[in-house]
Scaffold this motif. Structure first.
Motif, short mmCIF file in Angstrom:
data_model
loop_
_atom_site.label_atom_id
_atom_site.label_comp_id
_atom_site.label_asym_id
_atom_site.label_seq_id
_atom_site.Cartn_x
_atom_site.Cartn_y
_atom_site.Cartn_z
N UNK A 131 0.88 -1.18 -0.05
CA UNK A 131 0.09 -0.15 -0.07
C UNK A 131 1.01 1.20 -0.07
N UNK A 132 0.32 2.31 -0.50
CA UNK A 132 1.01 3.67 -0.63
C UNK A 132 1.00 4.40 0.53
N UNK A 133 -0.03 5.09 0.77
CA UNK A 133 -0.20 5.95 1.86
C UNK A 133 -1.50 5.34 2.70
N UNK A 134 -1.05 5.12 3.81
CA UNK A 134 -2.20 4.31 4.56
C UNK A 134 -3.19 5.35 5.02
N UNK A 135 -2.98 6.49 5.13
CA UNK A 135 -3.92 7.62 5.59
C UNK A 135 -5.11 7.97 4.20
N UNK A 136 -4.24 8.05 3.12
CA UNK A 136 -5.07 8.16 1.83
C UNK A 136 -5.94 6.97 1.62
N UNK A 137 -5.56 5.75 1.88
CA UNK A 137 -6.41 4.48 1.66
C UNK A 137 -7.31 4.56 2.70
N UNK A 138 -7.22 5.03 3.85
CA UNK A 138 -8.19 4.64 4.94
C UNK A 138 -9.20 5.63 4.82
N UNK A 139 -8.85 6.86 4.04
CA UNK A 139 -10.00 8.02 3.73
C UNK A 139 -10.51 7.51 2.73
N UNK A 140 -9.80 6.91 1.68
CA UNK A 140 -10.66 6.45 0.54
C UNK A 140 -11.64 5.15 0.92
N UNK A 141 -11.30 4.48 1.83
CA UNK A 141 -12.16 3.40 2.30
C UNK A 141 -13.44 3.91 2.87
N UNK A 142 -13.24 4.75 3.72
CA UNK A 142 -14.42 5.61 4.68
C UNK A 142 -15.34 6.04 3.30
N UNK A 143 -14.78 6.75 2.65
CA UNK A 143 -15.58 7.40 1.30
C UNK A 143 -16.39 6.46 0.52
N UNK A 144 -15.51 5.33 0.31
CA UNK A 144 -16.25 4.09 -0.50
C UNK A 144 -17.27 3.60 0.23
N UNK A 145 -17.24 3.25 1.67
CA UNK A 145 -18.10 2.53 2.31
C UNK A 145 -19.30 3.33 2.53
N UNK A 146 -18.98 4.98 2.65
CA UNK A 146 -20.25 5.91 2.97
C UNK A 146 -21.19 5.78 1.57
N UNK A 147 -20.40 5.86 0.48
CA UNK A 147 -21.06 6.06 -0.85
C UNK A 147 -21.93 4.73 -1.04
N UNK A 148 -21.23 3.55 -0.66
CA UNK A 148 -21.88 2.35 -0.82
C UNK A 148 -23.15 2.41 -0.02
N UNK A 149 -23.04 2.82 1.23
CA UNK A 149 -23.97 2.77 1.96
C UNK A 149 -25.23 3.68 1.66
N UNK A 150 -24.79 4.57 0.81
CA UNK A 150 -25.96 5.51 0.29
C UNK A 150 -26.87 4.99 -0.83
N UNK A 151 -26.13 4.19 -1.69
CA UNK A 151 -26.80 3.40 -2.79
C UNK A 151 -27.45 2.27 -2.43
N UNK A 152 -27.04 1.50 -1.21
CA UNK A 152 -27.82 0.41 -0.94
C UNK A 152 -29.31 0.47 -0.86
N UNK A 153 -29.72 1.35 -0.02
CA UNK A 153 -31.38 1.42 -0.05
C UNK A 153 -32.00 1.14 -1.46
N UNK A 154 -31.22 2.05 -2.56
CA UNK A 154 -31.78 1.99 -3.72
C UNK A 154 -31.65 0.52 -4.51
N UNK A 155 -30.61 -0.06 -4.07
CA UNK A 155 -30.20 -1.59 -4.62
C UNK A 155 -31.22 -2.35 -4.11
N UNK A 156 -31.50 -2.28 -2.66
CA UNK A 156 -32.55 -3.13 -1.88
C UNK A 156 -33.93 -2.86 -2.67
N UNK A 157 -34.21 -1.61 -2.80
CA UNK A 157 -35.63 -1.26 -3.49
C UNK A 157 -35.85 -2.04 -4.85
N UNK A 158 -34.75 -2.05 -5.35
CA UNK A 158 -34.99 -2.68 -6.84
C UNK A 158 -35.20 -4.29 -6.50
N UNK A 159 -34.03 -4.88 -5.74
CA UNK A 159 -34.16 -6.18 -5.48
C UNK A 159 -35.26 -6.77 -5.05
#
Lengths: 176, 325
Positions: A131-159
């Motif tokens: 891994x390159x920068x741990x802090x960058x990756x951690x922030x990216x992971x957080x953003x990634x998780x939050x973004x996925x959490x936001x779209x999950x209700x939509x996916x669930x609604x479709x499924x």
């Protein structure tokens, strides 16, 4: 559980994730952040599956599909399906404490799912010193998780519309 | 967990064992399997990518047109006409320059293989793309560009070609198989390549730099733009550097501060390193930072010239040695 229908949904999700979903990604100072549709689908199956084994197999298949579409460098193939299956089992076991139909529950579960799965996945990179920068990756992971959490209700609604086809109601009176 | 009466639990156990087996199997087998699956999904990904590109273009068009009022659009059109006229003049001048150069550009041995970006990386933690191409001659290490200018039979052979062609280097092949390859973008954290950093001077501008003398030592010299083209011109000798990706852009570490690199300077591939016979533009310097450990060196941040998020059609450069073969 109707497995053929599940495979069709999984394949559609993989293609969607690889193509149209790219429009939802955006650049941040720490790198690209985008949603993981497959994680959202895995959360749906973990929340709505009838048995823990079904949820685990669903998670494993989705993780495997995701693993197949990752180009190098990536942790060894097989790690992601295992983590997906493990996280699905975890979600299945704690879902009883929540109302799974609620948007907030789906979002929290999805956030936890992504954070655990990709956290472990990144930890592997960290363990082998790639891994390159741990802090960058951690922030990216957080953003990634939050973004996925936001779209999950939509996916669930479709499924949820396909719930009766995916998980047919068992007859109480079995034919002998 | 009892396994006796539940066949699905046996399936799960089997899948778990398969996972563990895959984790400890040689990387080559699993990579082959990945490539095979990508090849099967190729038509679906291609169709999906086209839909995504179309949607993005339409979205850009919609957001671009709805904001402007009638007057603003008229003004924009007038401005566009003016720009087009300038462009025509510029291209006329460039045709003249190219005609002079064409004598030097014969016999270019490289071959370009057209390839298409199949799918973007699923995980956003790396910058890789899967490509499909028609030939089997692609090998790991081949470079990838965005434009076909060097394909022209009467083209290339001079180092300064990057000034003419605007061929952006976007990465290199890191994994190749029949009809499928993995492109490592220039901003990937694992990307490394020798490159040259050119100091540029804009029209009507003067720039003073230190030039190495034949006896040794440095001498101050001032360069100015020739005024022949509106494009910036390279001055002095380029600085050899090692280009590395950092996930977002390209980073050049330990560049001597005496080179006085500024934002706007251009990074090209090193034609002398044997990877490419010509210098292809990679990116433009966007930030220069003095190193904390040693003030005699600077860290240069370079923004890739190509829009890497919208890569669609690319060209794999087959090196001269293999073309000869």
């Amino acid at each position: 559980m109707r497995w053929l229908f599940f495979i069709l949904i999984s394949l559609s999700a993989v293609i969607f994730q690889n193509t149209v979903c790219q429009l939802l990604w955006f650049r941040t100072p720490v790198g690209w952040v985008g949603p993981d549709v497959l994680a959202a689908v895995a959360v749906f199956f973990a929340l709505f599956s009838r048995t823990v084994t079904d949820a685990a197999i669903n998670g494993w298949v989705l993780g495997f599909l995701l693993d197949l579409t990752i180009t190098q460098p990536a942790p060894p193939m097989g790690l992601l399906p295992l983590i997906y299956a493990g996280a699905s089992i975890g979600i299945f076991h704690i879902r009883g404490a929540f109302f799974k139909e609620r948007v907030l529950t789906q979002m929290v579960m999805s956030f936890l799912f992504c954070f655990i799965v990709y956290g472990l996945w990144m930890s592997w990179d960290l363990a082998i010193g790639r891994t390159g920068s741990l802090f960058d990756d951690a922030v990216q992971l957080l953003g990634f998780s939050i973004y996925t959490a936001i779209i999950t209700p939509l996916v669930c609604k479709i499924l949820v519309r396909f719930e009766s086809r995916l998980f047919p109601v068992r007859s109480l009176f079995k034919k002998r | 967990m009892r396994f006796g009466k539940k066949p699905s639990r046996w399936v799960l156990l089997g899948l778990g064992l398969v996972s563990v087996g895959m984790m400890f199997s040689p990387a080559g087998y699993t990579d082959d399997f990945r490539q095979l699956v990508l090849w099967v999904l190729c038509p679906f990904h291609g169709a999906g990518s086209r839909v995504a590109l179309h949607l993005r273009t339409r979205f850009d068009q919609i957001t671009g047109t709805t904001r402007d009022s009638q007057d603003e659009r008229l003004r924009a059109l007038e401005h566009q006409i003016l720009l087009m006229r300038q462009l025509i003049d510029y291209q006329r001048r460039q045709i003249g320059t190219l005609t002079k150069w064409s004598k030097n550009l014969t016999g270019f041995p490289c071959r370009l293989l057209p390839a298409r970006v199949l799918a973007n990386q699923v995980s956003p933690f790396y910058n890789r793309r899967s490509l499909t191409y028609s030939s089997r001659k692609v090998l790991t290490g081949d470079m990838v560009t965005t434009r076909t200018v060097v394909l022209e039979p009467n083209s290339p052979a001079k180092d300064e070609i990057f000034v003419l062609g605007r061929n952006y280097l976007v990465g290199r092949i890191v994994h190749s198989q029949a009809h499928m390859a993995t492109l490592q973008l220039v901003n990937d954290p694992h990307f490394r390549m020798p490159a040259l950093l050119w100091r540029m001077v804009k029209p009507g501008q003067k720039r003073t730099i230190y030039v190495p003398l034949s006896k040794g030592g440095l001498a101050k010299r001032t360069f100015s733009h020739s005024g022949k083209t509106p494009a910036p011109e390279p001055i002095g000798q380029p600085c050899p550097v090692e280009a590395r990706g950092d996930g977002k852009q390209i980073v050049l570490k330990h560049v001597p501060a005496s080179h006085e690199i500024r934002p706007g300077d251009v990074l090209t591939s090193d034609s002398t390193a044997g990877l490419l016979p010509i210098g292809l533009a990679i990116g433009q310097v966007c930030k220069v930072e003095r190193e904390k450990q040693d003030a005699h060196f600077v860290t240069v941040f370079v923004k890739p010239l190509a829009d890497l998020s919208r890569l669609q059609d690319v060209y794999i450069i087959v090196p001269p040695t293999r073309v000869m073969d």
